[in-house]
Design an enzyme around this catalytic site. Structure first.
Site, PDB file in Angstrom:
ATOM      1  N   GLU A 213       0.821  -1.232   0.000  1.00 48.02           N
ATOM      2  CA  GLU A 213       0.000   0.000   0.000  1.00 48.02           C
ATOM      3  C   GLU A 213       0.847   1.272   0.000  1.00 48.02           C
ATOM      4  OE1 GLU A 213      -2.818  -0.493   3.210  1.00 48.02           O
ATOM      5  OE2 GLU A 213      -3.602  -2.351   2.362  1.00 48.02           O
ATOM      6  N   ASN A 254       2.301  -5.138  -3.155  1.00 46.28           N
ATOM      7  CA  ASN A 254       0.875  -5.422  -2.941  1.00 46.28           C
ATOM      8  C   ASN A 254       0.116  -4.116  -2.709  1.00 46.28           C
ATOM      9  OD1 ASN A 254      -1.119  -7.543  -2.385  1.00 46.28           O
ATOM     10  ND2 ASN A 254      -1.075  -6.883  -0.242  1.00 46.28           N
ATOM     11  N   HIS A 290     -10.248  -5.816  -2.744  1.00 47.67           N
ATOM     12  CA  HIS A 290     -11.350  -5.567  -1.806  1.00 47.67           C
ATOM     13  C   HIS A 290     -12.435  -4.846  -2.605  1.00 47.67           C
ATOM     14  CE1 HIS A 290      -9.170  -6.962   1.657  1.00 47.67           C
ATOM     15  NE2 HIS A 290      -8.153  -6.177   1.371  1.00 47.67           N
ATOM     16  N   GLU A 318      -6.215 -10.522  -1.530  1.00 48.43           N
ATOM     17  CA  GLU A 318      -7.083 -10.275  -0.367  1.00 48.43           C
ATOM     18  C   GLU A 318      -8.551 -10.163  -0.806  1.00 48.43           C
ATOM     19  OE1 GLU A 318      -5.676  -6.944   1.995  1.00 48.43           O
ATOM     20  OE2 GLU A 318      -3.580  -7.491   1.695  1.00 48.43           O
ATOM     21  N   ASP A 320     -12.276  -9.950  -1.343  1.00 50.31           N
ATOM     22  CA  ASP A 320     -13.613 -10.022  -0.749  1.00 50.31           C
ATOM     23  C   ASP A 320     -14.513  -9.080  -1.534  1.00 50.31           C
ATOM     24  OD1 ASP A 320     -12.797  -7.543   0.449  1.00 50.31           O
ATOM     25  OD2 ASP A 320     -12.394  -8.524   2.377  1.00 50.31           O
TER      26      ASP A 320
HETATM   27  O1  9MR Z   1      -7.435  -8.422   8.193  1.00 51.41           O
HETATM   28  C1  9MR Z   1      -6.660  -7.501   8.904  1.00 51.41           C
HETATM   29  C2  9MR Z   1      -7.424  -7.055  10.114  1.00 51.41           C
HETATM   30  O2  9MR Z   1      -7.610  -8.122  11.019  1.00 51.41           O
HETATM   31  C3  9MR Z   1      -6.707  -5.930  10.790  1.00 51.41           C
HETATM   32  O3  9MR Z   1      -7.513  -5.427  11.831  1.00 51.41           O
HETATM   33  C4  9MR Z   1      -6.399  -4.844   9.790  1.00 51.41           C
HETATM   34  C5  9MR Z   1      -5.656  -3.711  10.432  1.00 51.41           C
HETATM   35  O4  9MR Z   1      -5.198  -2.813   9.496  1.00 51.41           O
HETATM   36  O5  9MR Z   1      -5.642  -5.381   8.731  1.00 51.41           O
HETATM   37  C6  9MR Z   1      -6.364  -6.311   8.033  1.00 51.41           C
HETATM   38  O6  9MR Z   1      -5.739  -6.701   6.848  1.00 51.41           O
HETATM   39  C7  9MR Z   1      -5.419  -5.681   5.923  1.00 51.41           C
HETATM   40  C8  9MR Z   1      -4.207  -6.143   5.167  1.00 51.41           C
HETATM   41  O7  9MR Z   1      -3.173  -6.412   6.079  1.00 51.41           O
HETATM   42  C9  9MR Z   1      -3.757  -5.120   4.155  1.00 51.41           C
HETATM   43  N1  9MR Z   1      -4.838  -4.758   3.268  1.00 51.41           N
HETATM   44  C10 9MR Z   1      -6.069  -4.365   3.924  1.00 51.41           C
HETATM   45  C11 9MR Z   1      -6.516  -5.429   4.893  1.00 51.41           C
HETATM   46  C12 9MR Z   1      -7.858  -5.049   5.538  1.00 51.41           C
HETATM   47  O8  9MR Z   1      -7.700  -3.937   6.351  1.00 51.41           O
END
Ligand code: 9MR
Length: 398
Positions: A213, A254, A290, A318, A320
């Site tokens: 990111e 990513n 996402h 990732e 969804d």
């Molecule tokens: O799934 C992850 C969630 O449990 C955490 O609370 C969150 C915190 O930022 O991160 C989530 O995963 C993220 C991933 O690491 C990077 N892309 C976005 C995802 C959703 O926030």
């Protein structure tokens, strides 16, 4: 975080599933269910498939079993006796179909019974336990326990692991983000962090998300301690350290909102092209995906083929597809269509190597806690029952 994700408005949800010509339901359209009053026959090439008592869908292909709910509705093997999404993905020439998970979920036996099934999931991604805050909360003190738990879980079940993630502005301890380090000091800090993590799991990680990111949605660089201190050089520093520590792991950059074409995807393309030309060891682009049901970009395959044309792999990391909750049959049908669209796009791009859903069940999705009023984003529901999306994924991989 919240504002960073796709601002696309929710599209029209079910209109596209209108009955097709000659009174036959369109491919992926609804064709049955106890409250359904429309046609129960599908266009040529599709089979009316009973997903549950409330919903039957026109799935591509011909029925393989015969349990008949009405003269025109049959049940295929896709949901209840599917060979599994990973099995199907591998048979389709992909490396895997996978799921994220998190440590707290591993004590849920019903959940792990599905997660550990390598026919469904060939690769597992730790959702949190390899991040900087979880592994180096104090400078120079490394904690691998929770990450190791997930790696061991995967290995015990014949699954591989995507390592996630080495350098990210979020879930970053304040000793890094607020340390006031010079460029030389931060370079050493990145190298030490990356080297320690990648060395610790050397030979056991299929892909690493090395940087995560780094772009804003307009394609400019995101402000972070890494970019502010080192400029884009921090990307090369991280990739080189990762490659040196484990030459066998595939190294990924990513990001989200690089699903379809657009300014952010162009920025990603341009950066990877430039870094590859400079000899930076990047093996793949991770497309988080996402997505919003009804608003899936139409340019997925075009964009991923463009990324692949650089000579790198593409992984959907990732996935969804969220909706306004509560779900209903119409929304679930739209979501199934959307999952089919994403999976078919990956299938159409040879270097799209695999797809990971960001956990497999709505029970453990991050969406409702971040996007109020939205959720139901995954292929299994909160009760661990397969949704229409599952059948659509299986069908797209068949
Ligand atoms: O799934 C992850 C969630 O449990 C955490 O609370 C969150 C915190 O930022 O991160 C989530 O995963 C993220 C991933 O690491 C990077 N892309 C976005 C995802 C959703 O926030």
């Amino acid at each position: 975080m919240l504002s960073g994700f796709s601002g696309c408005p929710l599209g029209v949800l079910a209109a596209v599933l209108a009955t097709a010509v000659n009174g036959q339901a369109a491919l992926w359209g609804q064709c049955g269910g106890v409250t359904w009053t429309g046609t129960t026959t599908c266009v040529s090439g599709a089979t009316c498939t009973k997903i549950n008592d409330y919903y039957s869908q026109c799935i591509a292909g011909t029925a393989t079993t015969t349990a008949v709910a009405s003269s025109t509705t049959s049940t295929v093997a896709s949901a209840s006796s599917s060979p599994g999404l990973n099995t199907l993905a591998v048979a389709k020439g992909k490396t895997y179909f996978g799921s994220a998970t998190d440590n707290g979920e591993l004590s849920d036996a019903a959940y792990t019974t599905i997660l550990k099934n390598s026919k469904e999931f060939g690769v597992i991604t730790p959702g949190n336990s390899m991040k900087w805050d979880a592994t180096e909360g104090t400078r120079g003190t490394f904690t691998f326990t929770n990450g190791e738990t997930i790696v061991k879980f995967a290995e015990a079940n014949g699954q591989k692991v995507r390592g996630h993630t080495l350098v990210w502005h979020s879930q970053l301890p304040s000793w890094v983000s607020s340390g006031g380090f010079s460029a030389a000091e931060l370079t050493e800090i990145i190298q030490t962090h990356v080297t320690n993590l990648v060395t610790n799991w050397k030979g056991r990680i299929l892909h690493w998300d090395v940087v995560n990111e780094i772009f804003n949605d307009d394609g400019t660089y995101r402000t972070s301690v890494f970019y502010n201190t080192l400029g884009e050089e921090f990307v090369s520093i991280a990739f080189k350290a990762a490659r040196a520590a484990d030459p066998a792991a595939k190294l990924y950059i990513n990001d989200y909102n690089i699903d379809g074409t657009g300014a952010k995807s162009t920025a990603m393309y341009n950066l990877v092209q430039k870094l590859l030309a400079a000899g930076v060891p990047i093996d793949g682009i991770g497309v988080q995906a996402h997505l919003i049901s009804g608003s899936v970009p139409s340019t997925l395959a075009t964009n991923w083929a463009s990324f692949a044309s650089l000579g790198v792999d593409v992984a959907i990391t990732e996935l969804d597809i969220r909706m306004t909750t509560p779900s209903d049959a119409t929304k679930l049908a739209q979501q199934a269509t959307d999952y089919g669209t994403v999976v078919k796009a990956c299938v159409s791009v040879p270097r799209c190597v695999g797809i990971t859903v960001w956990d497999y069940t709505d029970k453990y999705s991050w969406i409702p806690s971040v996007f109020s009023g939205q959720g139901a984003a995954l292929p299994w529901d909160e009760l661990l029952v397969k949704k229409p999306a599952y059948a659509a994924i299986a069908s797209a991989l068949a």
